[in-house]
Design a protein around this motif. Sequence first.
Motif, PDB file in Angstrom:
ATOM      1  N   ASP A 109      30.101  40.842  47.111  1.00 24.24           N
ATOM      2  CA  ASP A 109      29.516  42.112  46.665  1.00 24.24           C
ATOM      3  C   ASP A 109      29.849  42.427  45.208  1.00 24.24           C
ATOM      4  O   ASP A 109      29.257  43.342  44.615  1.00 24.24           O
ATOM      5  N   LEU A 110      30.791  41.689  44.645  1.00 22.78           N
ATOM      6  CA  LEU A 110      31.199  41.900  43.250  1.00 22.78           C
ATOM      7  C   LEU A 110      30.662  40.805  42.329  1.00 22.78           C
ATOM      8  O   LEU A 110      31.024  40.753  41.157  1.00 22.78           O
ATOM      9  N   ALA A 111      29.799  39.955  42.840  1.00 21.43           N
ATOM     10  CA  ALA A 111      29.394  38.747  42.117  1.00 21.43           C
ATOM     11  C   ALA A 111      28.824  39.034  40.732  1.00 21.43           C
ATOM     12  O   ALA A 111      29.044  38.262  39.793  1.00 21.43           O
ATOM     13  N   GLU A 112      28.097  40.142  40.588  1.00 21.09           N
ATOM     14  CA  GLU A 112      27.451  40.433  39.299  1.00 21.09           C
ATOM     15  C   GLU A 112      28.270  41.373  38.416  1.00 21.09           C
ATOM     16  O   GLU A 112      27.834  41.729  37.324  1.00 21.09           O
ATOM     17  N   ARG A 113      29.446  41.776  38.876  1.00 20.85           N
ATOM     18  CA  ARG A 113      30.275  42.695  38.088  1.00 20.85           C
ATOM     19  C   ARG A 113      31.030  41.920  37.000  1.00 20.85           C
ATOM     20  O   ARG A 113      31.607  40.860  37.268  1.00 20.85           O
ATOM     21  N   PRO A 114      31.059  42.417  35.768  1.00 21.20           N
ATOM     22  CA  PRO A 114      31.847  41.757  34.720  1.00 21.20           C
ATOM     23  C   PRO A 114      33.323  41.716  35.104  1.00 21.20           C
ATOM     24  O   PRO A 114      33.864  42.701  35.638  1.00 21.20           O
ATOM     25  N   ALA A 115      33.956  40.615  34.826  1.00 23.34           N
ATOM     26  CA  ALA A 115      35.365  40.461  35.196  1.00 23.34           C
ATOM     27  C   ALA A 115      36.240  41.518  34.542  1.00 23.34           C
ATOM     28  O   ALA A 115      37.260  41.919  35.105  1.00 23.34           O
ATOM     29  N   ALA A 116      35.831  41.985  33.359  1.00 20.43           N
ATOM     30  CA  ALA A 116      36.620  43.002  32.660  1.00 20.43           C
ATOM     31  C   ALA A 116      36.675  44.309  33.425  1.00 20.43           C
ATOM     32  O   ALA A 116      37.567  45.132  33.192  1.00 20.43           O
ATOM     33  N   HIS A 117      35.728  44.533  34.342  1.00 17.81           N
ATOM     34  CA  HIS A 117      35.660  45.792  35.084  1.00 17.81           C
ATOM     35  C   HIS A 117      36.287  45.689  36.466  1.00 17.81           C
ATOM     36  O   HIS A 117      36.150  46.622  37.265  1.00 17.81           O
ATOM     37  N   LEU A 118      36.966  44.606  36.745  1.00 15.14           N
ATOM     38  CA  LEU A 118      37.628  44.431  38.036  1.00 15.14           C
ATOM     39  C   LEU A 118      39.014  45.060  38.016  1.00 15.14           C
ATOM     40  O   LEU A 118      39.654  45.161  36.960  1.00 15.14           O
ATOM     41  N   SER A 119      39.484  45.454  39.191  1.00 22.73           N
ATOM     42  CA  SER A 119      40.875  45.904  39.317  1.00 22.73           C
ATOM     43  C   SER A 119      41.801  44.700  39.225  1.00 22.73           C
ATOM     44  O   SER A 119      41.360  43.538  39.272  1.00 22.73           O
ATOM     45  N   ALA A 120      43.093  44.961  39.124  1.00 21.71           N
ATOM     46  CA  ALA A 120      44.069  43.863  39.036  1.00 21.71           C
ATOM     47  C   ALA A 120      43.997  42.968  40.268  1.00 21.71           C
ATOM     48  O   ALA A 120      44.035  41.739  40.163  1.00 21.71           O
ATOM     49  N   GLY A 121      43.870  43.585  41.442  1.00 14.06           N
ATOM     50  CA  GLY A 121      43.790  42.792  42.656  1.00 14.06           C
ATOM     51  C   GLY A 121      42.512  41.982  42.741  1.00 14.06           C
ATOM     52  O   GLY A 121      42.527  40.830  43.196  1.00 14.06           O
ATOM     53  N   GLN A 122      41.397  42.561  42.294  1.00 12.57           N
ATOM     54  CA  GLN A 122      40.126  41.833  42.297  1.00 12.57           C
ATOM     55  C   GLN A 122      40.164  40.665  41.316  1.00 12.57           C
ATOM     56  O   GLN A 122      39.654  39.577  41.607  1.00 12.57           O
ATOM     57  N   LYS A 123      40.776  40.874  40.162  1.00 15.72           N
ATOM     58  CA  LYS A 123      40.920  39.774  39.204  1.00 15.72           C
ATOM     59  C   LYS A 123      41.759  38.656  39.796  1.00 15.72           C
ATOM     60  O   LYS A 123      41.467  37.468  39.596  1.00 15.72           O
ATOM     61  N   ARG A 124      42.801  39.042  40.537  1.00 13.10           N
ATOM     62  CA  ARG A 124      43.641  38.020  41.147  1.00 13.10           C
ATOM     63  C   ARG A 124      42.858  37.223  42.179  1.00 13.10           C
ATOM     64  O   ARG A 124      42.977  36.001  42.246  1.00 13.10           O
ATOM     65  N   ARG A 125      42.063  37.913  42.977  1.00  8.35           N
ATOM     66  CA  ARG A 125      41.238  37.219  43.968  1.00  8.35           C
ATOM     67  C   ARG A 125      40.260  36.264  43.297  1.00  8.35           C
ATOM     68  O   ARG A 125      40.032  35.148  43.770  1.00  8.35           O
ATOM     69  N   LEU A 126      39.689  36.679  42.167  1.00 11.28           N
ATOM     70  CA  LEU A 126      38.784  35.798  41.437  1.00 11.28           C
ATOM     71  C   LEU A 126      39.540  34.600  40.871  1.00 11.28           C
ATOM     72  O   LEU A 126      39.052  33.468  40.924  1.00 11.28           O
ATOM     73  N   GLY A 127      40.728  34.850  40.330  1.00  9.00           N
ATOM     74  CA  GLY A 127      41.532  33.742  39.818  1.00  9.00           C
ATOM     75  C   GLY A 127      41.850  32.729  40.906  1.00  9.00           C
ATOM     76  O   GLY A 127      41.824  31.510  40.672  1.00  9.00           O
ATOM     77  N   LEU A 128      42.136  33.210  42.105  1.00  9.60           N
ATOM     78  CA  LEU A 128      42.442  32.307  43.217  1.00  9.60           C
ATOM     79  C   LEU A 128      41.187  31.626  43.745  1.00  9.60           C
ATOM     80  O   LEU A 128      41.249  30.488  44.223  1.00  9.60           O
ATOM     81  N   ALA A 129      40.044  32.302  43.661  1.00  7.79           N
ATOM     82  CA  ALA A 129      38.790  31.686  44.099  1.00  7.79           C
ATOM     83  C   ALA A 129      38.478  30.438  43.284  1.00  7.79           C
ATOM     84  O   ALA A 129      37.791  29.528  43.771  1.00  7.79           O
ATOM     85  N   ARG A 130      38.978  30.385  42.058  1.00 10.32           N
ATOM     86  CA  ARG A 130      38.764  29.182  41.237  1.00 10.32           C
ATOM     87  C   ARG A 130      39.317  27.942  41.913  1.00 10.32           C
ATOM     88  O   ARG A 130      38.793  26.839  41.735  1.00 10.32           O
ATOM     89  N   LEU A 131      40.422  28.104  42.664  1.00  8.41           N
ATOM     90  CA  LEU A 131      40.996  26.945  43.349  1.00  8.41           C
ATOM     91  C   LEU A 131      39.978  26.285  44.262  1.00  8.41           C
ATOM     92  O   LEU A 131      39.962  25.059  44.429  1.00  8.41           O
ATOM     93  N   LEU A 132      39.128  27.105  44.880  1.00  9.30           N
ATOM     94  CA  LEU A 132      38.191  26.611  45.873  1.00  9.30           C
ATOM     95  C   LEU A 132      37.032  25.841  45.271  1.00  9.30           C
ATOM     96  O   LEU A 132      36.312  25.150  45.992  1.00  9.30           O
ATOM     97  N   VAL A 133      36.825  25.972  43.943  1.00 11.90           N
ATOM     98  CA  VAL A 133      35.737  25.223  43.310  1.00 11.90           C
ATOM     99  C   VAL A 133      36.241  24.013  42.535  1.00 11.90           C
ATOM    100  O   VAL A 133      35.444  23.274  41.961  1.00 11.90           O
ATOM    101  N   THR A 134      37.550  23.783  42.536  1.00 10.70           N
ATOM    102  CA  THR A 134      38.076  22.634  41.794  1.00 10.70           C
ATOM    103  C   THR A 134      37.899  21.322  42.540  1.00 10.70           C
ATOM    104  O   THR A 134      37.781  20.268  41.923  1.00 10.70           O
TER     105      THR A 134
END
Length: 209
Positions: A109-134
């Motif tokens: 549901d946050l796919a189109e939101r700029p990363a700069a507008h995410l909360s700290a927890g949402q940014k962390r979840r996005l950072g961890l999601a990177r693991l799944l695409v490596t």
Amino acid sequence: MSLLSVQDLAVARGGIRAVEGVTFAVSQGEALILRGPNGVGKTTLLRTLAGLQPPVAGTIEAEPDAIAYAAHADGLKGALSVAENLRFWARIFGRDKIDASLSAMNLTDLAERPAAHLSAGQKRRLGLARLLVTGRKVWALDEPTVSLDTASVGLFASSLRAHLAQGGAAIIATHIDLGLPEARMLDLSDLRAQPGRAARPAGFNEAFA
């Protein structure tokens, strides 16, 4: 099958040895939890395993490009959306699908939101999601649950368990129970180097310490 093998490893921070005599191996489906007080050398060890700084001594054996490292910084481009950040990293690693990663960390549901507008927890979840695409087999994780609420910790733990079930492995510096009863523990307190012992191996680059 061992995915990562470490033998008699010594690592340094600021030109001073942090821990030494580190020996372990992780195989498919295995997780190793790093423990010890702040400053003992957990981050330094993970950075060394990831190839971001040279070891002082010892050997690290793994397939080329086997390790994905998640550090304290999330490594996001604020001007890009959540989906664009993931697509960028997917392409870096020669992959193209991100939907499963978005879903796994509750980011659809946050796919189109700029990363700069995410909360700290949402940014962390996005950072961890990177693991799944490596697509990398070994995850080296430095306090991966920082800034996550209880529900998000559960999401990450589920992704981690799925990674292990699919034949991956993980080395994790954490004090949080991730629900991995079979995980082994390595307390770096027992492997502290002698106080003030300088690191000066041949070719050691102080800039990376």
